[in-house]
Design a protein around this motif. Structure first.
Motif: not given
Length: 407
Positions: A385-391
């Motif tokens: 639902v929220r996806g993946r965030v990388v940074g």
């Protein structure tokens, strides 16, 4: 205000280590053994026994961060890109007062902001389903007392009355194809207490040691969840009472212990040092979001950490005294457990200061620090639902300017 959030991380870790940030005789160093101003009422209450006259300290810190969180678009699965950026400075005032009752007993009062976290990313960036904005602020009113046992030993105690306010906002994936995001906002607050026990050993006229222990503070903070544009799925859960619009979480300000040294050299210059340990694994920071139909309260995953500071003061000349200091704080969380709301990393910094003696017990102090708060890499992991965030944070630096008036 992406840049401004980074000074908050600096203040937060330094605050967990030292209590109020501006409290030493050499910038961030000299917290527990200097005992030469009213700030000792909070840093080491036992040190109040060294102050022969009623004494007040007013301080103000201004901090400006330069870091920007950069999304790795090759690994991030949600559109929106980098968060917003705001380089506005942040100001932090604090006040302290000490008054002798007799030669042996002193009392003090502090009004401080011992810990504060903050992040504000904006409503359209790639990680909006994890956090748009998050703030957690402690405001403490701390009465204290000290007792001089003899010429060498003093003990002290204090009680912290801590008001805690937390506010977070996050986008909601309404689970409806093509529909606009919904919003969820949480506003929580509560009051907790803790205590401090401390001692000061004046081994000689020129050398003294301090030790201060502060207990943890557990606070149940509660409040409301406010929803907007929830869509049929989340809206239906709210209507049936499956998803509540009220929430209560336990917030923990961790216990810490700090030891310090003050030593004056023959020429009138001095050396100060502090080392402290914080049980940060008990810290109960919470950011709130929706993962599909489930309310997700992020907490835990932190590590206990050590921190240290070292300072040097030059001999006073024509009413001026100069100082240099440096400090280091261990990372309180592993890379694989770091969250977007609290992207904490190791911190180090160095600074310089000047104190101007105006006579009759009136002193003005200025300090400047350059701080590196670490890149704080984040990988949220995969969520349907929220996806993946990388940074990670680019240019992870902050400038802190602080001043104090002692009278």
């Amino acid at each position: 205000m992406q840049s401004s959030r980074h000074w908050g991380l600096v203040v937060s870790l330094a605050g967990c280590f030292t209590g109020p940030v501006v409290a030493g005789s050499a910038g961030f160093a000299g917290i527990v053994a200097s005992a030469d101003s009213a700030e000792t009422a909070n840093g080491n209450p036992a040190g109040m026994s060294r102050l022969a006259e009623p004494t007040t300290s007013l301080s103000l810190m201004m901090a400006r961060g330069f870091g920007e969180f950069e999304v790795d678009e090759g690994k991030t699965t949600t559109g929106g890109g980098n968060p917003d950026d705001d380089s506005s400075p942040v100001f932090l005032p604090q006040a302290y007062h000490v008054r002798p009752l007799n030669e042996d007993v002193h009392v003090g009062l502090s009004l401080t902001v011992p810990t504060g976290f903050g992040s504000e990313y904006g409503s359209d960036w790639a990680g909006r389903y994890y956090t748009d904005s998050y703030s957690l602020v402690y405001v403490a009113l701390t009465p204290a007392i000290s007792w001089r046992i003899n010429e060498q030993w003093s003990i002290g105690a204090a009680v912290g009355i801590n008001y805690i306010a937390s506010e977070s906002e996050v986008a909601i994936n309404t689970l409806v194809p093509g529909a606009a995001d919904g919003r969820m906002k949480a506003e929580l607050d509560g009051v907790g207490t803790n205590f401090t026990l401390s001692l000061l050993w004046e081994m000689t006229d020129k050398t003294r040691f301090g030790l201060s222990y502060t207990s943890e503070s557990k606070t149940d903070i509660d409040g409301d969840l406010k929803f907007r544009n929830t869509g049929p799925v989340i809206g239906g859960l709210l209507e049936r009472g499956i998803l509540s619009d009220e929430i209560e979480v336990e917030q923990v300000q961790p216990q810490r212990i700090i030891g310090g040294l003050y030593h004056e050299l023959e020429a009138g210059d001095f050396i100060v040092a502090d080392i402290g340990w914080v049980e940060f694994s008990r810290f109960g920071a919470n950011s709130i979001s929706l993962d599909g139909q489930d309310l997700n309260v992020e907490e835990g995953g932190f590590n206990n950490f050590w921190a240290g500071a070292l300072g040097y003061g030059f001999p006073e000349h024509n009413g001026l005294r100069y100082t240099l200091d440096a400090f280091y704080v261990q990372a309180p969380v592993d890379d694989d457990k770091r969250t977007l709301a609290l992207a904490l990393d190791r911190i180090w910094g160095f600074g310089a200061g000047v104190q101007v003696d105006h006579g009759k017990g009136q002193l003005v102090e200025f300090n400047v620090h350059l701080v590196d708060f670490g890149k704080g890499p984040v990988d949220t992991g995969t969520s349907a639902v929220r996806g993946r965030v990388v940074g990670e944070t680019d240019n992870p630096y902050a400038l802190i300017i602080s001043g104090a008036y002692h009278f």
